[in-house]
Design a protein around this motif. Sequence first.
Motif, PDB file in Angstrom:
ATOM      1  N   LEU A 192      12.622  33.147  49.806  1.00 36.11           N
ATOM      2  CA  LEU A 192      13.554  33.113  48.669  1.00 36.11           C
ATOM      3  C   LEU A 192      12.863  32.796  47.345  1.00 36.11           C
ATOM      4  N   ALA A 193      11.681  32.210  47.423  1.00 34.54           N
ATOM      5  CA  ALA A 193      10.956  31.863  46.191  1.00 34.54           C
ATOM      6  C   ALA A 193       9.497  32.247  46.374  1.00 34.54           C
ATOM      7  N   PRO A 194       9.210  33.574  46.381  1.00 33.98           N
ATOM      8  CA  PRO A 194       7.852  34.004  46.759  1.00 33.98           C
ATOM      9  C   PRO A 194       6.769  33.716  45.725  1.00 33.98           C
ATOM     10  N   GLU A 195       7.146  33.680  44.459  1.00 37.53           N
ATOM     11  CA  GLU A 195       6.109  33.565  43.428  1.00 37.53           C
ATOM     12  C   GLU A 195       5.917  32.141  42.934  1.00 37.53           C
ATOM     13  N   GLU A 196       7.037  31.446  42.731  1.00 39.09           N
ATOM     14  CA  GLU A 196       6.955  30.117  42.133  1.00 39.09           C
ATOM     15  C   GLU A 196       7.820  29.144  42.893  1.00 39.09           C
ATOM     16  N   ASP A 197       7.408  27.896  42.876  1.00 42.87           N
ATOM     17  CA  ASP A 197       8.187  26.856  43.549  1.00 42.87           C
ATOM     18  C   ASP A 197       9.544  26.699  42.859  1.00 42.87           C
ATOM     19  N   ASP A 198      10.526  26.312  43.664  1.00 40.85           N
ATOM     20  CA  ASP A 198      11.874  26.082  43.138  1.00 40.85           C
ATOM     21  C   ASP A 198      12.399  24.814  43.813  1.00 40.85           C
ATOM     22  N   PRO A 199      12.012  23.645  43.275  1.00 42.19           N
ATOM     23  CA  PRO A 199      12.367  22.376  43.943  1.00 42.19           C
ATOM     24  C   PRO A 199      13.875  22.203  44.156  1.00 42.19           C
ATOM     25  N   ALA A 200      14.684  22.745  43.247  1.00 46.61           N
ATOM     26  CA  ALA A 200      16.135  22.612  43.418  1.00 46.61           C
ATOM     27  C   ALA A 200      16.577  23.364  44.677  1.00 46.61           C
ATOM     28  N   LEU A 201      15.970  24.525  44.896  1.00 47.15           N
ATOM     29  CA  LEU A 201      16.261  25.295  46.108  1.00 47.15           C
ATOM     30  C   LEU A 201      15.792  24.520  47.339  1.00 47.15           C
ATOM     31  N   GLY A 202      14.596  23.946  47.251  1.00 48.23           N
ATOM     32  CA  GLY A 202      14.047  23.199  48.381  1.00 48.23           C
ATOM     33  C   GLY A 202      14.928  22.035  48.793  1.00 48.23           C
ATOM     34  N   ALA A 203      15.609  21.430  47.833  1.00 48.49           N
ATOM     35  CA  ALA A 203      16.410  20.239  48.110  1.00 48.49           C
ATOM     36  C   ALA A 203      17.836  20.577  48.522  1.00 48.49           C
ATOM     37  N   ASP A 204      18.202  21.848  48.437  1.00 47.87           N
ATOM     38  CA  ASP A 204      19.602  22.229  48.679  1.00 47.87           C
ATOM     39  C   ASP A 204      19.792  22.728  50.117  1.00 47.87           C
ATOM     40  N   PRO A 205      20.381  21.893  50.979  1.00 43.01           N
ATOM     41  CA  PRO A 205      20.499  22.286  52.393  1.00 43.01           C
ATOM     42  C   PRO A 205      21.361  23.529  52.606  1.00 43.01           C
ATOM     43  N   HIS A 206      22.182  23.871  51.618  1.00 37.58           N
ATOM     44  CA  HIS A 206      23.013  25.071  51.779  1.00 37.58           C
ATOM     45  C   HIS A 206      22.258  26.347  51.451  1.00 37.58           C
ATOM     46  N   ARG A 207      21.077  26.206  50.846  1.00 40.13           N
ATOM     47  CA  ARG A 207      20.309  27.408  50.493  1.00 40.13           C
ATOM     48  C   ARG A 207      18.905  27.429  51.107  1.00 40.13           C
ATOM     49  N   ASN A 208      18.365  26.224  51.407  1.00 42.71           N
ATOM     50  CA  ASN A 208      16.930  26.201  51.728  1.00 42.71           C
ATOM     51  C   ASN A 208      16.562  26.715  53.125  1.00 42.71           C
ATOM     52  N   ASN A 209      17.563  27.056  53.912  1.00 44.26           N
ATOM     53  CA  ASN A 209      17.229  27.618  55.228  1.00 44.26           C
ATOM     54  C   ASN A 209      17.891  28.978  55.447  1.00 44.26           C
ATOM     55  N   ASP A 210      18.457  29.528  54.384  1.00 46.74           N
ATOM     56  CA  ASP A 210      19.290  30.719  54.514  1.00 46.74           C
ATOM     57  C   ASP A 210      18.483  31.994  54.250  1.00 46.74           C
ATOM     58  N   PHE A 211      17.697  32.390  55.246  1.00 47.20           N
ATOM     59  CA  PHE A 211      16.874  33.595  55.083  1.00 47.20           C
ATOM     60  C   PHE A 211      16.496  34.139  56.448  1.00 47.20           C
ATOM     61  N   ASN A 212      16.020  35.382  56.460  1.00 45.96           N
ATOM     62  CA  ASN A 212      15.488  35.947  57.701  1.00 45.96           C
ATOM     63  C   ASN A 212      14.183  36.665  57.371  1.00 45.96           C
ATOM     64  N   TYR A 213      13.593  37.281  58.364  1.00 46.08           N
ATOM     65  CA  TYR A 213      12.310  37.950  58.137  1.00 46.08           C
ATOM     66  C   TYR A 213      12.391  39.466  58.258  1.00 46.08           C
ATOM     67  N   LYS A 214      13.167  39.945  59.202  1.00 45.85           N
ATOM     68  CA  LYS A 214      13.119  41.364  59.536  1.00 45.85           C
ATOM     69  C   LYS A 214      13.470  42.238  58.338  1.00 45.85           C
ATOM     70  N   GLU A 215      14.543  41.868  57.636  1.00 48.51           N
ATOM     71  CA  GLU A 215      14.914  42.651  56.465  1.00 48.51           C
ATOM     72  C   GLU A 215      14.211  42.153  55.211  1.00 48.51           C
ATOM     73  N   SER A 216      14.123  40.830  55.071  1.00 53.24           N
ATOM     74  CA  SER A 216      13.683  40.273  53.790  1.00 53.24           C
ATOM     75  C   SER A 216      12.166  40.244  53.619  1.00 53.24           C
ATOM     76  N   ASP A 217      11.431  40.165  54.721  1.00 57.34           N
ATOM     77  CA  ASP A 217       9.983  39.989  54.577  1.00 57.34           C
ATOM     78  C   ASP A 217       9.242  40.516  55.802  1.00 57.34           C
ATOM     79  N   PRO A 218       9.461  41.799  56.147  1.00 55.07           N
ATOM     80  CA  PRO A 218       8.922  42.285  57.429  1.00 55.07           C
ATOM     81  C   PRO A 218       7.393  42.240  57.511  1.00 55.07           C
TER      82      PRO A 218
END
Lengths: 183, 444
Positions: free
Chosen positions: B273-299
């Motif tokens: 979700l933050a490939p180029e730069e760190d996003d500490p607010a995202l890292g601290a947000d449990p509703h967003r910081n684990n919401d991703f997959n690999y197959k579509e988003s980063d195969p």
Amino acid sequence: MQDDWTKPAAMAIPEGGFIEQEQGRYGPVFPKTPACYGFTIIARIKPGTEQAIRSYAKRIEETIAGLPDALEMLKLHYLRWVLFDIGAETYFMYQGIFDTDFDKYTEDAVALFSKYGIDTVFENLEGFPEDWKSNPAAFVKFVREHQRPSFLEYGEYPYVSADEIKKALRLKAAFSTMLDQMQ
Amino acid sequence: MLELDDIQHILLGRAPAMSARYEFLSFRDPSAGRKWLAGILPTVQSVAASRASADENNRWVTLGFTWNGLRALGVDGASLGTFPEEFRQGMVVRAEILGDTGANHPNHWAGGLASPGLHAIAILFARDRAERDRCASEHRGLVARCEGVEVLSSLDLDATPPFDHAHDHFGYRDRLSPTIIEGSGDEPTPGSGGPLKAGEFILGYPDEDGNVAGQPEPEILRRNGTYAAYRRLEEHVGAFRDFLREHGQTPAEQELIAAKLMGRWRSGAPLVLAPEEDDPALGADPHRNNDFNYKESDPHGYAVPLGAHIRRMNPRDTAANMNRRRMIRRGATYGPPLPEGAPEDGQERGIAAFVICASLIRQFEFAQNVWANDKNFHGLANERDPMIGNQDGTLEFKIPKRPIRKTIKGLPAFTTVRGGAYFFLPGLNALRHLAAPTEARMRI
């Protein structure tokens, strides 16, 4: 050199199937050979099940036609199913060539077979555990007990994984397209 | 319906503990072990009891036993034989499967953990250090009253500074991918997967395939029990920081290298979700910081390298049979933090954690054997997990990048296994059963 795919290689395998004893989760790990990981399962079929086994072929064909990636996770190269007779008895042979270790392959296969409902063929084999769906360890045990290790394996392009082969073919296709565009 | 009044609290909850202590014990004879168990039993809480007293309670105790420990408590041979093979063998015998070779070999383990005399663990989570010290002293008193019970070793743990959130000594935010059990009342965070069937983690309940695992016998012993793989993992913070400096010219580049090894920025923000730069607010947000997959988003791994730690330990939608491989992790850091900029001080520091699952072979051992240590995971050919895989300096780490990937060769070991064991964590009724004299057990 395991990574020299240009040089065909043959490997003689000692009796028992292991070059050096390496422990896996369910028993010793069968070695990776020039023909990659794999197994040969041989078992006697239950009398009268031959037609059921043969009709299984059509089901797999249809499953894969509908879901070409159904077995992708097993990292397979090839599978071969064979029926043959010894005297009055019919035997079944299942040969697989794949890139993951033996135990992972078997565990994943149990899960996939359950998922796609393609579970009948092994149930026609003598000694196959009836509770295999709830007991993957028993499935693994059956497979290990009926595995007949090779004594020799050969690879024309040794140790290359299915993924690498597909990658190379994709690259070739991409280059062909590129070169065509430059005409 | 989960029997929350019988399941040990550690399975379903995270105690608000800032401190902890693990006591590793040995019993000379069954009566000594039973006396100790009977003495400590009143402090062990079920999930229900722990939830009811979360605000006023200051300490949370969990008990576990090795297979040798169950034998030392006088469990009969027929029952001992019903435990699964991998548990009976124990972590030391399974070392090769787990990648515990070379520097990680049990020969080098601390605290007597490789000894067949390791019988039990008392896991204490305490609200603060003062409470931990009080409990430790109380436990010393109990052991002194139980002749024939020996403390092999103890380990003190703390939720360490400098951050206000759970993190390891390398500085990575921790506890980001929670595993939720169906019927526990807990809600999964987005991306963490749905609640999993209780049988994946607790014996006596249907698992993801609808089966109820049969072993071990008798039923009273297994009901609401589970297994925990204990791992004491030293973190070589000095070597890790040296490595970042060697491979990154600027602090920003060094942070990126650290993020690529883990698959997340040290803030916890996922690279998907933050490939180029760190996003500490995202890292601290449990509703967003684990919401991703690999197959579509980063195969191809342009964000999270295919061999990054989180991609190996939880391949999400790129692995088969994922719901049968999940685990619950509990634990904490031990040893003093190494301040930023300080030279390596030679003190041991790391993580000492428990991996809880219903099948050590299918869940924990698979993760170690295939995900962490298979050199050809995802077709990588010459890699192991950069954080916890067995690294001997001959392997590499590839960072996909356009147009040409970056390959780091000769990856050093950032961690070393310093101890481990397989424990059975019984339910409370089972603990009472084990504490009862052998004759009394027969009547249950």
